[in-house]
Scaffold this motif. Structure first.
Motif, PDB file in Angstrom:
ATOM      1  N   ARG A  18       0.847  -1.179   0.000  1.00  0.00           N
ATOM      2  CA  ARG A  18       0.000   0.000   0.000  1.00  0.00           C
ATOM      3  C   ARG A  18       0.886   1.234   0.000  1.00  0.00           C
ATOM      4  O   ARG A  18       1.659   1.436   0.947  1.00  0.00           O
ATOM      5  CB  ARG A  18      -0.928   0.026   1.210  1.00  0.00           C
ATOM      6  CG  ARG A  18      -1.899   1.197   1.239  1.00  0.00           C
ATOM      7  CD  ARG A  18      -2.784   1.145   2.468  1.00  0.00           C
ATOM      8  NE  ARG A  18      -3.716   2.245   2.549  1.00  0.00           N
ATOM      9  CZ  ARG A  18      -4.922   2.249   2.012  1.00  0.00           C
ATOM     10  NH1 ARG A  18      -5.358   1.171   1.369  1.00  0.00           N
ATOM     11  NH2 ARG A  18      -5.720   3.302   2.134  1.00  0.00           N
ATOM     12  N   LEU A  19       0.779   2.021  -1.042  1.00  0.00           N
ATOM     13  CA  LEU A  19       1.520   3.276  -1.134  1.00  0.00           C
ATOM     14  C   LEU A  19       0.648   4.420  -0.630  1.00  0.00           C
ATOM     15  O   LEU A  19      -0.564   4.420  -0.843  1.00  0.00           O
ATOM     16  CB  LEU A  19       1.941   3.552  -2.574  1.00  0.00           C
ATOM     17  CG  LEU A  19       2.745   2.465  -3.279  1.00  0.00           C
ATOM     18  CD1 LEU A  19       3.152   2.955  -4.677  1.00  0.00           C
ATOM     19  CD2 LEU A  19       3.958   2.070  -2.479  1.00  0.00           C
ATOM     20  N   SER A  20       1.289   5.377  -0.002  1.00  0.00           N
ATOM     21  CA  SER A  20       0.589   6.567   0.459  1.00  0.00           C
ATOM     22  C   SER A  20       1.296   7.806  -0.047  1.00  0.00           C
ATOM     23  O   SER A  20       2.520   7.810  -0.217  1.00  0.00           O
ATOM     24  CB  SER A  20       0.534   6.608   1.986  1.00  0.00           C
ATOM     25  OG  SER A  20      -0.287   5.577   2.485  1.00  0.00           O
ATOM     26  N   CYS A  21       0.526   8.844  -0.269  1.00  0.00           N
ATOM     27  CA  CYS A  21       1.068  10.134  -0.692  1.00  0.00           C
ATOM     28  C   CYS A  21       0.444  11.199   0.193  1.00  0.00           C
ATOM     29  O   CYS A  21      -0.791  11.353   0.208  1.00  0.00           O
ATOM     30  CB  CYS A  21       0.756  10.383  -2.152  1.00  0.00           C
ATOM     31  SG  CYS A  21       1.307  11.980  -2.772  1.00  0.00           S
ATOM     32  N   ALA A  22       1.278  11.891   0.937  1.00  0.00           N
ATOM     33  CA  ALA A  22       0.799  12.934   1.829  1.00  0.00           C
ATOM     34  C   ALA A  22       1.012  14.290   1.187  1.00  0.00           C
ATOM     35  O   ALA A  22       2.098  14.591   0.687  1.00  0.00           O
ATOM     36  CB  ALA A  22       1.540  12.863   3.158  1.00  0.00           C
ATOM     37  N   ILE A  70      -7.002   2.984  -6.231  1.00  0.00           N
ATOM     38  CA  ILE A  70      -6.612   4.310  -5.770  1.00  0.00           C
ATOM     39  C   ILE A  70      -7.734   4.884  -4.923  1.00  0.00           C
ATOM     40  O   ILE A  70      -8.918   4.683  -5.219  1.00  0.00           O
ATOM     41  CB  ILE A  70      -6.274   5.248  -6.949  1.00  0.00           C
ATOM     42  CG1 ILE A  70      -5.680   6.560  -6.450  1.00  0.00           C
ATOM     43  CG2 ILE A  70      -7.496   5.479  -7.834  1.00  0.00           C
ATOM     44  CD1 ILE A  70      -5.136   7.450  -7.588  1.00  0.00           C
ATOM     45  N   SER A  71      -7.372   5.585  -3.863  1.00  0.00           N
ATOM     46  CA  SER A  71      -8.371   6.217  -2.995  1.00  0.00           C
ATOM     47  C   SER A  71      -7.762   7.478  -2.408  1.00  0.00           C
ATOM     48  O   SER A  71      -6.553   7.670  -2.430  1.00  0.00           O
ATOM     49  CB  SER A  71      -8.804   5.259  -1.882  1.00  0.00           C
ATOM     50  OG  SER A  71      -7.704   4.892  -1.076  1.00  0.00           O
ATOM     51  N   ARG A  72      -8.617   8.328  -1.883  1.00  0.00           N
ATOM     52  CA  ARG A  72      -8.129   9.567  -1.273  1.00  0.00           C
ATOM     53  C   ARG A  72      -8.894   9.854   0.002  1.00  0.00           C
ATOM     54  O   ARG A  72     -10.061   9.467   0.145  1.00  0.00           O
ATOM     55  CB  ARG A  72      -8.228  10.739  -2.247  1.00  0.00           C
ATOM     56  CG  ARG A  72      -9.636  11.147  -2.627  1.00  0.00           C
ATOM     57  CD  ARG A  72      -9.602  12.197  -3.737  1.00  0.00           C
ATOM     58  NE  ARG A  72      -8.943  13.423  -3.308  1.00  0.00           N
ATOM     59  CZ  ARG A  72      -8.427  14.324  -4.141  1.00  0.00           C
ATOM     60  NH1 ARG A  72      -8.479  14.139  -5.437  1.00  0.00           N
ATOM     61  NH2 ARG A  72      -7.861  15.419  -3.669  1.00  0.00           N
ATOM     62  N   ASP A  73      -8.227  10.531   0.916  1.00  0.00           N
ATOM     63  CA  ASP A  73      -8.828  10.987   2.165  1.00  0.00           C
ATOM     64  C   ASP A  73      -8.524  12.468   2.263  1.00  0.00           C
ATOM     65  O   ASP A  73      -7.429  12.863   2.685  1.00  0.00           O
ATOM     66  CB  ASP A  73      -8.243  10.203   3.342  1.00  0.00           C
ATOM     67  CG  ASP A  73      -8.966  10.502   4.646  1.00  0.00           C
ATOM     68  OD1 ASP A  73      -9.440  11.639   4.829  1.00  0.00           O
ATOM     69  OD2 ASP A  73      -9.056   9.592   5.485  1.00  0.00           O
ATOM     70  N   THR A  78      -4.367  12.840   2.029  1.00  0.00           N
ATOM     71  CA  THR A  78      -3.617  11.701   1.528  1.00  0.00           C
ATOM     72  C   THR A  78      -4.326  11.040   0.346  1.00  0.00           C
ATOM     73  O   THR A  78      -5.554  11.086   0.234  1.00  0.00           O
ATOM     74  CB  THR A  78      -3.406  10.629   2.613  1.00  0.00           C
ATOM     75  OG1 THR A  78      -4.684  10.184   3.090  1.00  0.00           O
ATOM     76  CG2 THR A  78      -2.584  11.177   3.773  1.00  0.00           C
ATOM     77  N   VAL A  79      -3.533  10.442  -0.503  1.00  0.00           N
ATOM     78  CA  VAL A  79      -4.037   9.579  -1.560  1.00  0.00           C
ATOM     79  C   VAL A  79      -3.251   8.283  -1.470  1.00  0.00           C
ATOM     80  O   VAL A  79      -2.044   8.287  -1.187  1.00  0.00           O
ATOM     81  CB  VAL A  79      -3.919  10.233  -2.948  1.00  0.00           C
ATOM     82  CG1 VAL A  79      -2.479  10.523  -3.306  1.00  0.00           C
ATOM     83  CG2 VAL A  79      -4.574   9.374  -4.008  1.00  0.00           C
ATOM     84  N   SER A  80      -3.928   7.168  -1.648  1.00  0.00           N
ATOM     85  CA  SER A  80      -3.298   5.869  -1.468  1.00  0.00           C
ATOM     86  C   SER A  80      -3.447   5.018  -2.724  1.00  0.00           C
ATOM     87  O   SER A  80      -4.344   5.243  -3.538  1.00  0.00           O
ATOM     88  CB  SER A  80      -3.931   5.132  -0.283  1.00  0.00           C
ATOM     89  OG  SER A  80      -3.738   5.856   0.914  1.00  0.00           O
ATOM     90  N   LEU A  81      -2.553   4.058  -2.841  1.00  0.00           N
ATOM     91  CA  LEU A  81      -2.620   3.090  -3.933  1.00  0.00           C
ATOM     92  C   LEU A  81      -2.446   1.708  -3.317  1.00  0.00           C
ATOM     93  O   LEU A  81      -1.341   1.371  -2.851  1.00  0.00           O
ATOM     94  CB  LEU A  81      -1.539   3.349  -4.983  1.00  0.00           C
ATOM     95  CG  LEU A  81      -1.614   2.468  -6.223  1.00  0.00           C
ATOM     96  CD1 LEU A  81      -2.862   2.818  -7.054  1.00  0.00           C
ATOM     97  CD2 LEU A  81      -0.359   2.609  -7.076  1.00  0.00           C
TER      98      LEU A  81
END
Length: 126
Positions: A18-22, A70-73, A78-81
């Motif tokens: 699981r990748l995260s992007c802050a 892909i999802s986002r919060d 954050t956006v995750s993969l």
């Protein structure tokens, strides 16, 4: 907006990561987000994208469709993969990207994204 990707690593084929992007520095909801990847000797390619509004279905490349999500919060910026059933050909540096262009479709060209994170390496062993 500044982006920082994390979560990469070494995984065996068939495994998951699981990748995260802050994001920081601006209101996250203004941006449509995407993940790209670049394997050694290859061009950067689109992996998945999600709109700023959530009004467009997420879009995936054919090579990851059905395996990646892909999802986002937005409150957490954050956006995750979520990557499942990983294959050796998924090995690459993964980048998150952002654009403030409010189109009614998900853009798939790297040149269409102005903001980029530093990337995180995903290695899938066979």
């Amino acid at each position: 907006v500044q982006l920082q990707a994390s979560g990469g690593g070494l995984v065996q084929a068939g495994g998951s990561l699981r990748l995260s992007c802050a994001g920081s520095g601006d209101t996250f909801i203004k941006y449509s987000m995407a993940w790209f990847r670049q394997a050694p000797g290859k061009e950067r390619e689109f992996v998945a994208g999600i709109s700023w509004s959530g009004g467009i279905d997420p879009t995936y490349s054919d090579s990851v469709k059905g395996r990646f999500t892909i999802s986002r919060d937005n409150p957490l910026n954050t956006v995750s993969l979520e990557m499942n059933s990983l294959r050796p050909e998924d090995t690459a540096v993964y980048y998150c990207a952002a654009t403030r262009d409010r189109t009614t479709w998900i853009m798939k060209l790297a040149s269409q994204y102005l903001f980029w994170g530093m990337g995180t390496l995903v290695t899938v062993s066979s």
